[in-house]
Design a protein around this motif. Sequence first.
Motif, mmCIF file in Angstrom:
data_model
loop_
_atom_site.group_PDB
_atom_site.id
_atom_site.type_symbol
_atom_site.label_atom_id
_atom_site.label_comp_id
_atom_site.label_asym_id
_atom_site.label_seq_id
_atom_site.Cartn_x
_atom_site.Cartn_y
_atom_site.Cartn_z
ATOM 1 N N SER A 1 14.382 -42.822 -65.242
ATOM 2 C CA SER A 1 15.505 -42.180 -65.905
ATOM 3 C C SER A 1 16.607 -43.201 -66.181
ATOM 4 O O SER A 1 16.989 -43.981 -65.305
ATOM 5 C CB SER A 1 16.065 -41.068 -64.999
ATOM 6 N N HIS A 2 17.100 -43.211 -67.391
ATOM 7 C CA HIS A 2 18.195 -44.104 -67.779
ATOM 8 C C HIS A 2 19.410 -43.870 -66.872
ATOM 9 O O HIS A 2 19.987 -44.814 -66.322
ATOM 10 C CB HIS A 2 18.547 -43.832 -69.240
ATOM 11 N N TRP A 3 19.778 -42.604 -66.737
ATOM 12 C CA TRP A 3 20.943 -42.277 -65.904
ATOM 13 C C TRP A 3 20.751 -42.760 -64.471
ATOM 14 O O TRP A 3 21.650 -43.369 -63.881
ATOM 15 C CB TRP A 3 21.180 -40.763 -65.909
ATOM 16 N N ALA A 4 19.576 -42.490 -63.891
ATOM 17 C CA ALA A 4 19.337 -42.833 -62.487
ATOM 18 C C ALA A 4 19.410 -44.334 -62.256
ATOM 19 O O ALA A 4 19.970 -44.794 -61.246
ATOM 20 C CB ALA A 4 17.975 -42.296 -62.052
ATOM 21 N N SER A 5 18.869 -45.119 -63.176
ATOM 22 C CA SER A 5 18.839 -46.571 -62.981
ATOM 23 C C SER A 5 20.229 -47.184 -63.003
ATOM 24 O O SER A 5 20.452 -48.256 -62.428
ATOM 25 C CB SER A 5 17.953 -47.228 -64.047
ATOM 26 N N GLU A 6 21.180 -46.530 -63.660
ATOM 27 C CA GLU A 6 22.536 -47.064 -63.739
ATOM 28 C C GLU A 6 23.508 -46.394 -62.770
ATOM 29 O O GLU A 6 24.576 -46.948 -62.491
ATOM 30 C CB GLU A 6 23.043 -46.946 -65.181
ATOM 31 N N TRP A 7 23.140 -45.225 -62.267
ATOM 32 C CA TRP A 7 24.024 -44.507 -61.351
ATOM 33 C C TRP A 7 24.284 -45.306 -60.072
ATOM 34 O O TRP A 7 25.385 -45.242 -59.501
ATOM 35 C CB TRP A 7 23.406 -43.147 -61.013
ATOM 36 N N ARG B 1 2.886 -48.617 -54.472
ATOM 37 C CA ARG B 1 3.865 -48.640 -53.376
ATOM 38 C C ARG B 1 5.255 -49.002 -53.891
ATOM 39 O O ARG B 1 6.264 -48.475 -53.403
ATOM 40 C CB ARG B 1 3.420 -49.631 -52.293
ATOM 41 N N LEU B 2 5.322 -49.891 -54.867
ATOM 42 C CA LEU B 2 6.622 -50.236 -55.448
ATOM 43 C C LEU B 2 7.236 -49.017 -56.128
ATOM 44 O O LEU B 2 8.436 -48.761 -55.985
ATOM 45 C CB LEU B 2 6.466 -51.374 -56.451
ATOM 46 N N ALA B 3 6.428 -48.259 -56.851
ATOM 47 C CA ALA B 3 6.936 -47.062 -57.514
ATOM 48 C C ALA B 3 7.447 -46.053 -56.499
ATOM 49 O O ALA B 3 8.487 -45.410 -56.710
ATOM 50 C CB ALA B 3 5.844 -46.446 -58.387
ATOM 51 N N ARG B 4 6.740 -45.911 -55.379
ATOM 52 C CA ARG B 4 7.201 -44.990 -54.335
ATOM 53 C C ARG B 4 8.487 -45.492 -53.683
ATOM 54 O O ARG B 4 9.377 -44.696 -53.358
ATOM 55 C CB ARG B 4 6.102 -44.802 -53.287
ATOM 56 N N ALA B 5 8.604 -46.803 -53.488
ATOM 57 C CA ALA B 5 9.843 -47.362 -52.942
ATOM 58 C C ALA B 5 11.002 -47.129 -53.905
ATOM 59 O O ALA B 5 12.131 -46.829 -53.486
ATOM 60 C CB ALA B 5 9.666 -48.859 -52.675
ATOM 61 N N LEU B 6 10.726 -47.238 -55.184
ATOM 62 C CA LEU B 6 11.755 -46.988 -56.187
ATOM 63 C C LEU B 6 12.208 -45.534 -56.153
ATOM 64 O O LEU B 6 13.398 -45.240 -56.304
ATOM 65 C CB LEU B 6 11.212 -47.350 -57.570
ATOM 66 N N ALA B 7 11.269 -44.629 -55.922
ATOM 67 C CA ALA B 7 11.610 -43.210 -55.826
ATOM 68 C C ALA B 7 12.546 -42.946 -54.658
ATOM 69 O O ALA B 7 13.343 -42.003 -54.685
ATOM 70 C CB ALA B 7 10.341 -42.373 -55.694
ATOM 71 N N ASP B 8 12.453 -43.757 -53.607
ATOM 72 C CA ASP B 8 13.355 -43.608 -52.462
ATOM 73 C C ASP B 8 14.746 -44.168 -52.751
ATOM 74 O O ASP B 8 15.722 -43.788 -52.109
ATOM 75 C CB ASP B 8 12.773 -44.317 -51.235
ATOM 76 N N VAL B 9 14.825 -45.080 -53.715
ATOM 77 C CA VAL B 9 16.088 -45.733 -54.052
ATOM 78 C C VAL B 9 16.884 -44.928 -55.079
ATOM 79 O O VAL B 9 18.108 -44.790 -54.975
ATOM 80 C CB VAL B 9 15.817 -47.161 -54.587
ATOM 81 N N LEU B 10 16.192 -44.392 -56.076
ATOM 82 C CA LEU B 10 16.862 -43.708 -57.176
ATOM 83 C C LEU B 10 17.060 -42.227 -56.888
ATOM 84 O O LEU B 10 16.241 -41.611 -56.202
ATOM 85 C CB LEU B 10 16.039 -43.838 -58.457
ATOM 86 N N SER C 1 21.926 -54.002 -63.464
ATOM 87 C CA SER C 1 20.589 -54.518 -63.147
ATOM 88 C C SER C 1 20.583 -55.257 -61.814
ATOM 89 O O SER C 1 19.615 -55.171 -61.052
ATOM 90 C CB SER C 1 20.090 -55.441 -64.260
ATOM 91 N N ALA C 2 21.653 -55.984 -61.529
ATOM 92 C CA ALA C 2 21.729 -56.711 -60.264
ATOM 93 C C ALA C 2 21.732 -55.748 -59.082
ATOM 94 O O ALA C 2 21.067 -55.998 -58.051
ATOM 95 C CB ALA C 2 22.980 -57.586 -60.235
ATOM 96 N N VAL C 3 22.466 -54.645 -59.201
ATOM 97 C CA VAL C 3 22.506 -53.654 -58.122
ATOM 98 C C VAL C 3 21.118 -53.047 -57.904
ATOM 99 O O VAL C 3 20.643 -52.901 -56.770
ATOM 100 C CB VAL C 3 23.541 -52.551 -58.440
ATOM 101 N N LEU C 4 20.433 -52.700 -58.995
ATOM 102 C CA LEU C 4 19.090 -52.141 -58.881
ATOM 103 C C LEU C 4 18.143 -53.143 -58.235
ATOM 104 O O LEU C 4 17.345 -52.781 -57.354
ATOM 105 C CB LEU C 4 18.583 -51.738 -60.268
ATOM 106 N N ALA C 5 18.223 -54.404 -58.638
ATOM 107 C CA ALA C 5 17.353 -55.440 -58.067
ATOM 108 C C ALA C 5 17.611 -55.618 -56.575
ATOM 109 O O ALA C 5 16.675 -55.748 -55.777
ATOM 110 C CB ALA C 5 17.576 -56.760 -58.803
ATOM 111 N N GLU C 6 18.878 -55.603 -56.195
ATOM 112 C CA GLU C 6 19.213 -55.769 -54.778
ATOM 113 C C GLU C 6 18.742 -54.586 -53.955
ATOM 114 O O GLU C 6 18.286 -54.745 -52.812
ATOM 115 C CB GLU C 6 20.722 -55.980 -54.637
ATOM 116 N N ARG C 7 18.823 -53.376 -54.506
ATOM 117 C CA ARG C 7 18.353 -52.201 -53.777
ATOM 118 C C ARG C 7 16.842 -52.221 -53.574
ATOM 119 O O ARG C 7 16.312 -51.637 -52.631
ATOM 120 C CB ARG C 7 18.764 -50.919 -54.516
ATOM 121 N N LEU C 8 16.140 -52.920 -54.462
ATOM 122 C CA LEU C 8 14.693 -53.078 -54.304
ATOM 123 C C LEU C 8 14.341 -54.272 -53.424
ATOM 124 O O LEU C 8 13.161 -54.512 -53.150
ATOM 125 C CB LEU C 8 14.029 -53.248 -55.674
#
Length: 272
Positions: A232-238, A152-161, A112-119
């Motif tokens: 996606s569960h996999w994508a959020s943890e990858w 816009r947040l959802a689109r930014a997330l799509a660029d991260v995952l 979760s920390a990695v995902l938060a930092e990427r956002l």
Amino acid sequence: MNTTLADVLGTVESLWPESGAEPWDAVGLLSGDPAAEVRRIHLAVDAVLDTVDEAVAGKADLLIAHHPLLLRGVTTVAETRYKGAVLARLIRGGCALLAAHTNADIVASGTSAVLAERLGLANLLPLVPAAGDPATGIGRVGDLAEPTTLGRLARALADVLPATAQGIRVAGEYDRPVSRVALCAGAGDAHLAHPEVLAADVYLTSDLRHHPASEAVENARVSRGPALIDTSHWASEWLWLDVAAAQLRDALPGVEVTVSDLRTDPWTFAVV
């Protein structure tokens, strides 16, 4: 001096202590000889046939999977079943198997920390702090550097995952203002009613089921509550794998560490 599997287990324990795992979890060494030499480590979210074949083909001595292979009760390891086939291929290929699951979720550099930092979230706090250490725990809550909209947040997330068939599902208005974000990499619907989630503008997690999501959306209409983003569960943890690999390389010089790019999300395509 050769690095043994026992040496790797010591490093893994220092990075992701087993004491941090949830009581129901099944982390640690699943198969392998602690005295065996380890020259190559391969990381994947899931220990499935494709990632196992990838590890063996790459001559890995150890596969570290985020999700435990033997999490639920197993009554057979016959090769006619998936789990038996996985273990057989690993053993024949001389590749040990280790799981780092909820013990790798809660640490300061966990999933979760990695995902938060990427956002780009700031002022991070655990959603559910670990006992005895308020800096660690399940999930994260933080603030965006600049307010944005839900769309816009959802689109930014799509660029991260990494892309998956499921894509990113959103419950809420596209132009809804968003500043405070709560998230839990992996399945997080157990925290939908958490006070920090209810106080956030959006809650980002995976595997949201119809009824809990519907109830959360309707409660937000009559009281308070966040918009929802389901990934996606996999994508959020990858995303965590690269961070884990870097930590292992620093701690185990001379050991090659690779990360699987295989998409082990179970869904292969969507029809809309």
